[in-house]
Structure formats: C-alpha cells, structure tokens
Design an enzyme around this catalytic site. Structure first.
Site: not given
Ligand code: AP5
Ligand code: MG
Length: 217
Positions: A13, A88, A127, A154, A165
C-alpha cells in the site's frame, strides 16, 4: 480523484501510494505513518499508541476516526487524496461513509492489493523504512532516495509483531472489503509482480481498465 488502498500488512500500500502521490499530486493519508509521527514527537497520543503498534494490535476506532476526520477536513484534500491503512474495521468504514457524505466526497476506486501470507511474512521481515520521511524500501537498500537518511527496521516488523498484525487483519479488516464490494468500487490486483508491474496495474485500475468485483472471491 479519491482513492482507497486496501490490503494486508506488507501488501505494498505504502509503495503504490508513493507512486500515486507523484503521479496525481494529491496527498497520501497513511494512518500508520501519522501514528508513528505522533510516537516520534512524543505526544500524548504517541505515548498511548506506541505499545499498541509494537504489539501489532489496533488503536481504538474512536481515536482513529477523529484523526481521519481532522486530516480529511484540511484544504489540501480538496483535489483528492490517497487513503492507506484506514478503514481497518467495519465501524471505521461506516464512520468514513458518514464523513465522506458530510464533506461531499466519494471514493472513485478501491484498490485491493492481494498478496499471499507467505510473501507478506518475507517482505515484512526484510523491509527498511526511512525514519525521516517514512518511505519504505526493499531489503539491502542503502539509503533513502528522497533525503539520504540511513534506513531502519520498523518496530512492528520484528517477528513477534508480524504474526499478530496478520491475524488481526484477517479477523477485523477482511470484512471491510465486503463493505466496499457492495458498492462495486473494488479493483482486485495480484500484488505479486515487480513494483513497476504492480504500479502499471494500479494506474490501469484507477483509469477504469480493470473490472470491479461485487462478490467475495
Ligand atoms: P500501517 O503503517 O498502516 O501498517 P500495515 O497496514 O501493517 O501495512 P504496512 O505499512 O506494513 O505495509 P504496506 O502495505 O504499506 O507495504 P509496503 O508498501 O511498506 O499501520 C501500522 C500500525 O498502526 C497498525 O498495525 C496499527 O497498530 C496502527 N494503525 C494504523 N491504522 C490504523 C487504523 N485505521 N485502526 C487501528 N490501528 C491502526 O511494502 C512492504 C515491503 O514490501 C517493503 O519493503 C516494499 O519495498 C516491499 N514491496 C512492495 N511492493 C513489492 C512488490 N511488488 N514486490 C516485492 N516487494 C515489494
Ligand atoms: Mg504502509
């Protein structure tokens, strides 16, 4: 042009929102980025949100709806915006419907980036993010292309937060898709190609070249 990017954690996203922001010159509204900015600034909201994000859980609907209400009311959203990470939950989606109606706006397209869970786990574990501007990069990228900052991992990409998550996404966020499918707005894109291939498909969908789906796959 009001766009909504929908997909699991790690589906791309943020990556595609960056492309759309450059292409259309409209703001990228990313609720996760907004929460991380609050954490970095040490605000009261940031202090409340930090342990929730670190555990991979969701911040309450009431707080998130207030954040989005004040952001969407800003004048830079008048020509359009790219929403990423909200809604969400079904209550967030219902509140967003009301807010959009109140502001006289509607979504032109919902882009669903579909990526299998194994690929998500792989992407999230590697990431890198820019601590200054929050752009995301694949593994082994040297520095941020926009500002040269050294990239970091992160906090919620650590293995203990990634599974929760994905679990909360499956439980609370998958039902949000049906909310939009009813309106015939959803373009479903296989999010597994290269970033450039996905960008081409996203632009084709925004330009109406990918048919919309009304039923759950
Ligand atoms: P948020 O920041 O929104 O995180 P997320 O939804 O978990 O999504 P990510 O940012 O992890 O993934 P992405 O889809 O943007 O993927 P990216 O482009 O980076 O939210 C964080 C937290 O904030 C939540 O967990 C929650 O606690 C809280 N929160 C936020 N909004 C909330 C709300 N509305 N309600 C309640 N709580 C909320 O790509 C991932 C990686 O893959 C990158 O390394 C990228 O380079 C790579 N990549 C991208 N595309 C490709 C491709 N095609 N091929 C290979 N690699 C690719
Ligand atoms: Mg993101």
């Amino acid at each position: 042009m009001n766009l909504l990017l929908y997909g699991a954690p790690g589906s791309g996203k943020g990556t595609q929102a960056n492309m759309l922001r450059s292409h259309f010159g409209i703001p990228h509204i990313a609720t996760g980025d907004m929460l991380r900015a609050e954490i970095q600034a040490g605000t009261e909201l940031g202090r409340k949100a930090q342990p929730i994000l670190a555990a991979g859980q969701y911040v309450s609907d009431g707080i998130m709806i207030d954040i989005v209400r004040s952001r969407l009311s800003r004048p830079d959203c008048a020509p359009g915006f790219i929403m990423d990470g909200f809604p969400r939950t079904v209550p967030q989606a219902e509140a967003l419907d009301d807010l959009m109606a109140e502001l006289g706006k509607r979504f032109d397209r919902v882009i669903y980036l579909q990526v299998p869970v194994d690929d998500l786990l792989h992407r999230l574990s590697g990431r890198l993010v820019c601590p200054a501007c929050q752009r995301t990069y694949p593994p082994a990228t040297a520095a941020c292309e926009a500002d040269g900052s050294t990239l970091v991992q992160r906090e919620d990409d650590k293995p203990e937060a990634v599974r929760p998550r994905i679990e909360i996404y499956l439980d609370k966020t998958v039902p949000v898709l049906d909310h939009y499918r009813g309106g015939g707005l959803v373009s479903e894109i296989d999010g597994r190609g290269t970033i450039e291939e996905i960008s081409r498909q996203v632009l084709a969908a925004v330009n109406g070249k990918i048919p919309v789906k009304k039923q759950t796959a």
